[in-house]
Motif scaffolding. Sequence first.
Motif, mmCIF file in Angstrom:
data_model
loop_
_atom_site.group_PDB
_atom_site.id
_atom_site.type_symbol
_atom_site.label_atom_id
_atom_site.label_comp_id
_atom_site.label_asym_id
_atom_site.label_seq_id
_atom_site.Cartn_x
_atom_site.Cartn_y
_atom_site.Cartn_z
ATOM 1 N N ASP A 165 -64.296 22.262 42.204
ATOM 2 C CA ASP A 165 -65.602 22.111 41.539
ATOM 3 C C ASP A 165 -66.441 23.360 41.788
ATOM 4 O OD1 ASP A 165 -65.737 21.351 44.313
ATOM 5 O OD2 ASP A 165 -67.783 20.717 43.945
ATOM 6 N N ARG A 166 -67.504 23.458 41.021
ATOM 7 C CA ARG A 166 -68.349 24.642 41.063
ATOM 8 C C ARG A 166 -68.943 24.885 42.456
ATOM 9 N NH1 ARG A 166 -73.460 25.683 38.570
ATOM 10 N NH2 ARG A 166 -73.744 23.439 38.397
ATOM 11 N N HIS A 167 -69.211 23.807 43.188
ATOM 12 C CA HIS A 167 -69.862 23.950 44.496
ATOM 13 C C HIS A 167 -68.867 24.004 45.659
ATOM 14 C CE1 HIS A 167 -73.668 23.426 42.540
ATOM 15 N NE2 HIS A 167 -73.229 22.308 41.972
ATOM 16 N N HIS A 168 -67.582 23.987 45.335
ATOM 17 C CA HIS A 168 -66.536 24.015 46.384
ATOM 18 C C HIS A 168 -66.767 22.924 47.431
ATOM 19 C CE1 HIS A 168 -65.025 27.692 44.671
ATOM 20 N NE2 HIS A 168 -66.258 28.190 44.684
ATOM 21 N N THR A 169 -66.941 21.721 46.941
ATOM 22 C CA THR A 169 -67.299 20.604 47.824
ATOM 23 C C THR A 169 -66.127 20.172 48.704
ATOM 24 O OG1 THR A 169 -68.711 19.865 46.021
ATOM 25 C CG2 THR A 169 -68.335 18.287 47.831
ATOM 26 N N VAL A 170 -66.396 20.027 49.993
ATOM 27 C CA VAL A 170 -65.343 19.585 50.918
ATOM 28 C C VAL A 170 -65.699 18.269 51.607
ATOM 29 C CG1 VAL A 170 -64.403 21.885 51.422
ATOM 30 C CG2 VAL A 170 -66.310 20.992 52.800
ATOM 31 N N ASP A 171 -66.899 17.716 51.342
ATOM 32 C CA ASP A 171 -67.314 16.506 52.052
ATOM 33 C C ASP A 171 -67.930 15.497 51.100
ATOM 34 O OD1 ASP A 171 -69.447 18.415 51.703
ATOM 35 O OD2 ASP A 171 -70.692 17.117 52.947
ATOM 36 N N ASP A 172 -67.980 14.259 51.555
ATOM 37 C CA ASP A 172 -68.594 13.199 50.744
ATOM 38 C C ASP A 172 -69.123 12.121 51.695
ATOM 39 O OD1 ASP A 172 -69.385 11.678 48.573
ATOM 40 O OD2 ASP A 172 -67.540 12.088 47.448
ATOM 41 N N THR A 173 -69.855 11.158 51.135
ATOM 42 C CA THR A 173 -70.456 10.117 51.977
ATOM 43 C C THR A 173 -69.376 9.171 52.507
ATOM 44 O OG1 THR A 173 -70.849 8.868 49.959
ATOM 45 C CG2 THR A 173 -72.687 10.158 50.815
ATOM 46 N N PRO A 174 -69.607 8.605 53.683
ATOM 47 C CA PRO A 174 -68.579 7.730 54.272
ATOM 48 C C PRO A 174 -68.526 6.354 53.619
ATOM 49 C CG PRO A 174 -70.477 7.908 55.743
ATOM 50 C CD PRO A 174 -70.774 8.786 54.566
ATOM 51 N N TYR A 175 -67.326 5.858 53.387
ATOM 52 C CA TYR A 175 -67.177 4.466 52.966
ATOM 53 C C TYR A 175 -67.693 3.589 54.083
ATOM 54 C CZ TYR A 175 -64.490 5.059 48.683
ATOM 55 O OH TYR A 175 -64.108 5.353 47.409
ATOM 56 N N GLY A 176 -68.375 2.503 53.726
ATOM 57 C CA GLY A 176 -68.909 1.586 54.736
ATOM 58 C C GLY A 176 -70.292 1.999 55.200
ATOM 59 N N GLY A 177 -70.772 3.120 54.698
ATOM 60 C CA GLY A 177 -72.116 3.584 55.037
ATOM 61 C C GLY A 177 -72.163 4.300 56.371
ATOM 62 N N GLY A 178 -73.364 4.568 56.811
ATOM 63 C CA GLY A 178 -73.549 5.269 58.087
ATOM 64 C C GLY A 178 -73.981 6.699 57.860
ATOM 65 N N PRO A 179 -74.437 7.343 58.959
ATOM 66 C CA PRO A 179 -74.942 8.710 58.826
ATOM 67 C C PRO A 179 -73.793 9.707 58.734
ATOM 68 C CG PRO A 179 -75.040 7.990 61.103
ATOM 69 C CD PRO A 179 -74.465 6.838 60.323
ATOM 70 N N GLY A 180 -74.130 10.911 58.293
ATOM 71 C CA GLY A 180 -73.132 11.987 58.286
ATOM 72 C C GLY A 180 -72.236 11.940 57.068
ATOM 73 N N MET A 181 -71.410 12.977 56.957
ATOM 74 C CA MET A 181 -70.481 13.114 55.837
ATOM 75 C C MET A 181 -69.057 13.177 56.381
ATOM 76 S SD MET A 181 -72.472 13.250 53.193
ATOM 77 C CE MET A 181 -71.949 14.176 51.752
ATOM 78 N N VAL A 182 -68.106 12.908 55.500
ATOM 79 C CA VAL A 182 -66.696 12.921 55.897
ATOM 80 C C VAL A 182 -65.975 13.949 55.036
ATOM 81 C CG1 VAL A 182 -64.571 11.535 55.976
ATOM 82 C CG2 VAL A 182 -66.764 10.488 56.600
ATOM 83 N N MET A 183 -65.021 14.678 55.601
ATOM 84 C CA MET A 183 -64.295 15.696 54.817
ATOM 85 C C MET A 183 -63.311 15.009 53.871
ATOM 86 S SD MET A 183 -63.864 18.899 57.432
ATOM 87 C CE MET A 183 -64.242 20.201 56.252
ATOM 88 N N LYS A 184 -63.351 15.448 52.630
ATOM 89 C CA LYS A 184 -62.543 14.828 51.572
ATOM 90 C C LYS A 184 -61.048 15.117 51.804
ATOM 91 C CE LYS A 184 -64.132 15.745 47.377
ATOM 92 N NZ LYS A 184 -64.190 14.361 46.824
#
Length: 248
Positions: free
Chosen positions: A43-62
Amino acid sequence: MRIDVVTIFPEYLEPLNVSLVGKARARGQLDVRVHDLRQWTHDRHHTVDDTPYGGGPGMVMKPEPWGEALDAIEASGPQGTAPVMVVPTPSGRPFTQRLAVELSAKPWLVFTPARYEGIDRRVVDAYAERWEVHEVSIGDYVLAGGEAAVLVITEAVARLLPGVLGNAESHRDDSFAPGAMADLLEGPVYTKPPVWRDRDIPEVLLSGHHGKIARWRRDQAFRRTSALRPDLIERCDPAALDKHDRAL
Ligand code: SAM
């Protein structure tokens, strides 16, 4: 040995160009390849992370960029050869000198230092079905990312490779070295001058008596280990100490 590192901060691995590891690379004893994970994003932004399943703080690497990266690295090696994957994580097995020795015997390591809350679990699970995988912690604390752990593990492993240390015997008596010192901590070491600020060096070190010096070193190691790491004494193999004593 070949080492591949996949990271979103390739510049963090610059120290692998200096000192012992840098020299081992220059001499061709170590082939280190650092890869930017973002080259396997689309993708244009070179995204490597996304929100965690189940909620909670922080991001998880895709998982997708990691899967593409690891497949590409595997394909770049000799056909039919799988690397050993080393996953830095605080929830891993503690990194020890024994594990460094074990890893130093592998021809090819791939490190996957993460950021954020770590990598989607399916990546480790998928590669563990095909590759040898070690999830490794460098201590009971949490870093912002795994790159510092890669530097630590790489240096500990590289100094064990044949020919990397000037004197092949140098790591034989190190703290934690399995064998002669039976996993004890190393005792104190001294160099010239013989007197510094009114402090002498222990006389036995000037005696030239190898047996006495070896015994003194062992006693010092035992004393220091008892004071600072009694857990190592509890785990220490008395047979290894006996063997060492008989050799004195
Ligand atoms: N939420 C994770 C946990 O509590 O286990 C911590 C994630 S940490 C902020 C981000 C990354 O730093 C980890 O995925 C790992 O790659 C690395 N890391 C942090 N502490 C580490 C340690 N003690 N040993 C090895 N790697 C570590």
